[in-house]
Motif scaffolding. Sequence first.
Motif, mmCIF file in Angstrom:
data_model
loop_
_atom_site.group_PDB
_atom_site.id
_atom_site.type_symbol
_atom_site.label_atom_id
_atom_site.label_comp_id
_atom_site.label_asym_id
_atom_site.label_seq_id
_atom_site.Cartn_x
_atom_site.Cartn_y
_atom_site.Cartn_z
ATOM 1 N N ARG A 1 -85.141 -52.775 29.508
ATOM 2 C CA ARG A 1 -85.869 -54.003 29.824
ATOM 3 C C ARG A 1 -86.327 -54.010 31.286
ATOM 4 N N TRP A 2 -85.528 -53.506 32.202
ATOM 5 C CA TRP A 2 -85.867 -53.509 33.630
ATOM 6 C C TRP A 2 -86.710 -52.309 34.040
ATOM 7 N N MET A 3 -86.681 -51.260 33.271
ATOM 8 C CA MET A 3 -87.392 -50.039 33.641
ATOM 9 C C MET A 3 -88.904 -50.252 33.685
ATOM 10 N N VAL B 1 -80.546 -53.324 28.376
ATOM 11 C CA VAL B 1 -80.813 -53.965 29.676
ATOM 12 C C VAL B 1 -81.574 -52.994 30.575
ATOM 13 N N ARG B 2 -81.159 -51.707 30.602
ATOM 14 C CA ARG B 2 -81.851 -50.701 31.410
ATOM 15 C C ARG B 2 -83.301 -50.562 30.964
ATOM 16 N N PRO C 1 -90.826 -53.115 34.283
ATOM 17 C CA PRO C 1 -91.279 -53.818 35.490
ATOM 18 C C PRO C 1 -91.084 -53.002 36.779
ATOM 19 N N VAL C 2 -89.990 -52.268 36.881
ATOM 20 C CA VAL C 2 -89.744 -51.457 38.077
ATOM 21 C C VAL C 2 -90.819 -50.383 38.209
#
Length: 161
Positions: free
Chosen positions: A12-14, A9-10, A16-17
Motif C-alpha cells: 500500500r505504501w510502495m 501494508v508494504r 505513493p513512495v
Amino acid sequence: MSDPSVTAVRKRWMGPVLLVSLAANLLVVGFVAGWYFSSGGERPDRVSREVSHLVGPQFFRALEPDDRRALVRDIGQQRDRMRENRAELQGRIKRLLTLLEADSFDAGAVQMLLEEQRASVASRHQFGEELLLQRLSAMSPDERKKFAGRLAQSLKQFRRN
C-alpha cells in the motif's frame, strides 16, 4: 513466512513512495533542463562572467556565441594585466580592512582607497570597452544590426527585472 497483513501494508505504501520519488526526479530534471535552455545551452564559467562585467552583461549576452568566445580569448591573452589588477584590488582590500579595524577611523585614507578602487574599475571597463569596440568594428553592417536587435532585447529584459 511473512505475515500477509505486513506485506499488504508494504504494498500500500510502495506506490505513493515511488510516485513521490518519480516526481522529485522529474522536478530536478526540469530545473536542469530549464537552466540549460534558458542559458542557450552555454555554461557560464568564471571567465565568461568576469568578461561580461568588463563590457557589461547586456552587451556580452547580445554578442553571438563565437564573438563571446573570441572576446573571452582576447581578454585571456591579457591575463597578466588582469592578474595585476586583481592583485592591486586584494592589496587595497587588505589596507581597507586594516583601516577599518583601527581604533581611530581615518576617513581621508579610506576615501583615498575608494578613489583608487573607482579608478581601477574605470580602467578595467575601459579595457573591456576597447576589446568590445574591436569586436564590433570587425562586424559587417548586417551583423551589427542583429547585435543591436539582441542588445535592445537584452536591455528590455534587464529593465523588467
